[in-house]
Each structure stands twice: as C-alpha cells, then as structure tokens.
Scaffold this active site. Structure first.
Site, PDB file in Angstrom:
ATOM      1  N   GLN A 191      20.943  -7.806  32.965  1.00 51.54           N
ATOM      2  CA  GLN A 191      21.327  -7.972  34.370  1.00 51.54           C
ATOM      3  C   GLN A 191      21.218  -9.420  34.827  1.00 51.54           C
ATOM      4  O   GLN A 191      21.719  -9.778  35.889  1.00 51.54           O
ATOM      5  CB  GLN A 191      20.445  -7.073  35.266  1.00 51.54           C
ATOM      6  CG  GLN A 191      20.610  -5.582  35.009  1.00 51.54           C
ATOM      7  CD  GLN A 191      21.964  -5.043  35.464  1.00 51.54           C
ATOM      8  OE1 GLN A 191      22.686  -5.668  36.246  1.00 51.54           O
ATOM      9  NE2 GLN A 191      22.322  -3.865  34.966  1.00 51.54           N
ATOM     10  N   SER A 211      24.687  -7.683  27.145  1.00 49.88           N
ATOM     11  CA  SER A 211      25.741  -6.670  27.040  1.00 49.88           C
ATOM     12  C   SER A 211      27.050  -7.181  27.626  1.00 49.88           C
ATOM     13  O   SER A 211      27.043  -7.841  28.678  1.00 49.88           O
ATOM     14  CB  SER A 211      25.283  -5.436  27.821  1.00 49.88           C
ATOM     15  OG  SER A 211      26.319  -4.494  27.896  1.00 49.88           O
ATOM     16  N   HIS A 213      29.710  -5.503  29.002  1.00 46.37           N
ATOM     17  CA  HIS A 213      30.379  -4.891  30.162  1.00 46.37           C
ATOM     18  C   HIS A 213      29.703  -5.160  31.497  1.00 46.37           C
ATOM     19  O   HIS A 213      30.205  -4.754  32.539  1.00 46.37           O
ATOM     20  CB  HIS A 213      30.577  -3.390  29.932  1.00 46.37           C
ATOM     21  CG  HIS A 213      29.359  -2.544  30.011  1.00 46.37           C
ATOM     22  ND1 HIS A 213      29.105  -1.728  31.090  1.00 46.37           N
ATOM     23  CD2 HIS A 213      28.325  -2.370  29.168  1.00 46.37           C
ATOM     24  CE1 HIS A 213      27.972  -1.080  30.884  1.00 46.37           C
ATOM     25  NE2 HIS A 213      27.481  -1.450  29.721  1.00 46.37           N
ATOM     26  N   THR A 249      32.087  -2.776   9.917  1.00 50.89           N
ATOM     27  CA  THR A 249      33.164  -3.723  10.224  1.00 50.89           C
ATOM     28  C   THR A 249      33.076  -4.128  11.695  1.00 50.89           C
ATOM     29  O   THR A 249      32.894  -3.285  12.570  1.00 50.89           O
ATOM     30  CB  THR A 249      34.533  -3.079   9.920  1.00 50.89           C
ATOM     31  OG1 THR A 249      34.522  -2.716   8.534  1.00 50.89           O
ATOM     32  CG2 THR A 249      35.687  -4.036  10.197  1.00 50.89           C
ATOM     33  N   CYS A 336      23.011   5.078  34.530  1.00 58.19           N
ATOM     34  CA  CYS A 336      22.707   5.755  33.273  1.00 58.19           C
ATOM     35  C   CYS A 336      21.834   6.978  33.525  1.00 58.19           C
ATOM     36  O   CYS A 336      21.821   7.905  32.750  1.00 58.19           O
ATOM     37  CB  CYS A 336      21.984   4.817  32.320  1.00 58.19           C
ATOM     38  SG  CYS A 336      22.596   3.152  32.385  1.00 58.19           S
TER      39      CYS A 336
END
Ligand code: PLP
Length: 394
Positions: A191, A211, A213, A249, A336
């Site tokens: 954050q 992160s 997103h 990958t 979440c």
C-alpha cells in the site's frame, strides 16, 4: 444520461494505466516468446523481463539480481515467511521466532498462523496503539535469541497508517552486528509504493513485497526484493526460473506491466500532495456534516489516499450497497476479507468494538479522483447515513 461513477476503492485495486497497458500489449501477440528460448523471439521476451527487473530495481534502489517476480504480494509474503523459517530450521535446533503486527494483512498472518498451529514456530503478534501505530521500542523488546524474521507492514491497507520502517530497520541492522542469529527484516510495502519512499537502503530492509494491481499495473504479478546473500528456500521447484527460486515460465506481459507501473509511480511525485488535499476535504466534510462519525487511525501518520470512518448505528455493508446504487464505490473492512462476517481484525486491533468495526467504511482515493468526485460524495453520504439510521431505528 450515463450514471455518475466515483471509484474510491483504490486500496483494493487500481485500473491499469493506459501507458502501462500500451507497453504490455506487444508481449501478448508479437513478442510472445518464452524468455528461456535461445532464439530471437525468446530473446525479445527475455529483454522485456530484464528491462522490467531493472525498472523495479531502480525504483527500490537495489540490484536487478535482488528482484524476484511472483504472482502477487500474497505469494511474496507467504514465501518470505516459509522460506526464512525453513532455512532457520535446517541450521538450528531452536524453534524459529517471528515478530509481526496483529493487524498485518492476512497474507502475512495466515501463513504464520499455520506454522504456529503446527508447533513449528514461536510468534509475537505485537499490538498497535489506538492510532494504529507501533513504537520501535516495542519491536526491540520482542526480539529474542532465536528471532529469525521481523515482518512489519509499511502502510496498513484498511486504515492507511504508516509504520516507522526505517527506524525499525536501523534498530535491526544494529542488533544484527552483535548477533549470531541474523534477523531478516521484511516489510509488506503493497500500500505504500504509490506514495512513500521505498528505497530499500533508506528503509534498511532485507526483504520487501509489492504488487502490480495496487499501483495501476496488472493483477497477478508482484515482486519480492531480497537482499543479496539472504538465504531463503525455493518457493516453487521446476525449471529453475528466477535464479532457481521460483520456477515457472514468466508472466511476461505482467512483468513488463509491473516495471512500467513503477516507472510511472516514480515520475508522478506530486500525486500524494494533490490526493491528500482532496482526502482532507473529504474527512473535514464528513466529520462536519455527519453526526456520530469518527475517523479511524492516526491522521498524521497516514497514507494521503486513505480515509476510514465509523458511523454509529449503521452497518458498513448497508452503506456500501446504498452508495453503490448512487455510483460511489467504497469498501468496508478490506476487500479481501469482505466475504467474512467477522469484524475487521485491523479495526478491533485499534480498539474499536465489534459494532464500531461493522459500522466502518473505507474510502481510498486515486490518480483519477477529482474535487467534483469529493463534492458528490459529500452530497450523497450524509443523506445515505440519515436514511439508514431512520430504517434501523438507531
Ligand atoms: N499486502 C497488503 C498490505 C495488501 O493490501 C494486499 C492486497 O490487498 C496484499 C498484501 C495482497 O496482494 P495481492 O493481491 O497482490 O496478492
């Protein structure tokens, strides 16, 4: 006429910036190679991945070799906990000891709880003040001979409070000079990245999670910074990708997007000031116009984008639904955890009753937020709260 929409849930996720999306696009269909392939098409993809690694490293002021791409911060957080505990258990007969905060994200708390339940570790879950802050001396008091990991979040996802990471980092690096068992200091900076200094040398951290997103990049991509020579066991075994630590990958478009997203964050240094002004207008307006409302968490040591309130006698979920009908999108608890009926562990950690915690709403502003968005909420929210209070008879 198109309904007015105001998105104020940027701590849950952010839209992908158009410039980020543009940089990602060729890696789906033109530069589609496998970065491990030796031919030209593979080389194009590999160059994309390595450029992004350089961008992440430059943002954090570390070496590209110290960056590991993951599938997001939940993965980075789980890895640092399990990976450091595993290493300690290989080399020691003592039980590993961990120090963290009661109100960390579940991506930290849950893997720790699993290890604790299995009897594999000892843990101190440090309490926070009613402002949502920890003092450095509390961390110092918790450290033991067998402490191998201290994990303290940089900024809280629900109330936005900011912890003194560089002071804690300095303390731990001083302690480490005299210790046989080195302590790894990790911070979940998910954050914080948009607004706070994330230079790992300044922060004096050994590990940091981030992160894509939450920073106007894609979902399903993140990174773990791990200081050179810090031992950790591999997260996923297979073809030996990411220096043998995290096989599979690479998510090439995601990685390219993450690099570009951080590049943009670094360029947009004034966002915080602009967003804080709007956020402060929102806080002042709500506390002025809505009786029995309170701001949760410190105002001073807080991300510029976050405002979290409790409105006496109203369910947060009811408020979110009513606001959504008016085109305003906010959150109650963390996104979440929003499937859970339990009160937010963050709000109870700062001393709110279950009832106050259930009566909470989080607004998180972003790059796209305008003054007219704030005016719109200040017009709609007091009416929504008044109506819900009338219905519930409280
Ligand atoms: N840590 C913090 C502080 C967060 O806010 C979040 C997301 O809500 C995560 C970890 C998990 O990140 P991701 O969605 O990339 O797994």
């Amino acid at each position: 006429m198109k309904k007015r929409e105001v998105y104020l849930d940027n701590a849950a996720t952010t839209p992908v910036d158009a410039a980020v999306f543009k940089k990602m696009l060729p890696y789906f269909s033109e530069k589609y190679g496998n970065p491990s392939s030796v031919h030209k098409i593979g080389d194009q993809a590999r160059q994309g991945v390595e450029k992004a690694r350089q961008q992440v490293a430059s943002f954090l002021n570390c070496l590209p070799d110290e960056i590991y791409f993951t599938a997001g911060a939940t993965e980075s957080d789980n890895w640092i906990i399990n990976g450091i505990v595993d290493i300690f258990r290989k080399d020691n007969s003592d039980k590993p000891h961990l120090v963290t905060l009661v109100f960390e994200h579940k991506a930290i708390l849950e893997p720790i709880r699993v290890l604790e339940k299995r009897g594999l570790i000892e843990v101190n879950f440090l309490p926070v003040s009613k402002d949502g802050l920890i003092e450095v001396k509390e961390v110092e008091k918790a450290i033991k001979k067998n402490t191998c990991l201290v994990s303290i979040m940089y900024a809280n996802s629900e109330i936005g409070t900011v912890q003194p990471i560089s002071q804690i980092g300095n303390l731990i690096s001083q302690l480490n000079q005299k210790r046989k068992q080195r302590i790894v200091f990790h911070t979940d900076a998910v954050q914080a990245v948009n607004y706070l200094n994330c230079d790992v040398n300044n922060l004096n951290v050994d590990a940091l999670s981030l992160s894509g997103h939450k920073i106007y990049g894609p979902k399903g991509i993140g990174a773990l910074y791990l200081k050179k020579r810090t031992l950790i066991t591999s997260l996923i075994r297979g073809g030996g990708h990411e220096k043998g630590k995290r096989s599979g990958t690479e998510n090439v478009p995601g990685i390219v997007g993450l690099g570009e997203a951080l590049n943009l964050v670094a360029k947009r240094k004034n966002d915080g000031t602009k967003i804080k002004k709007l956020r402060n207008k929102l806080i002042t307006g709500i506390l002025r116009d809505i009786p029995d409302s309170q701001l949760n968490g410190s105002l001073e040591y807080r991300l510029p984008s976050n405002a979290n309130f409790s409105f006496k006698g109203v369910e947060g979920e009811g408020i979110i639904i009513a606001l959504s009908e008016q085109g305003i999108y906010a959150a109650t608890g963390s996104a979440c955890a929003s499937h859970s009926l339990k009160p937010s562990h963050v709000l109870t950690a700062i001393g709110l009753s279950d009832e106050q915690a259930h009566a909470s709403v989080r607004f998180t502003l972003g790059r796209q937020t305008t003054e007219s968005d704030i005016n719109y909420i200040l017009e709609v929210l007091p009416k929504v709260i008044k109506r819900l209070r009338l219905i519930s008879g409280r």
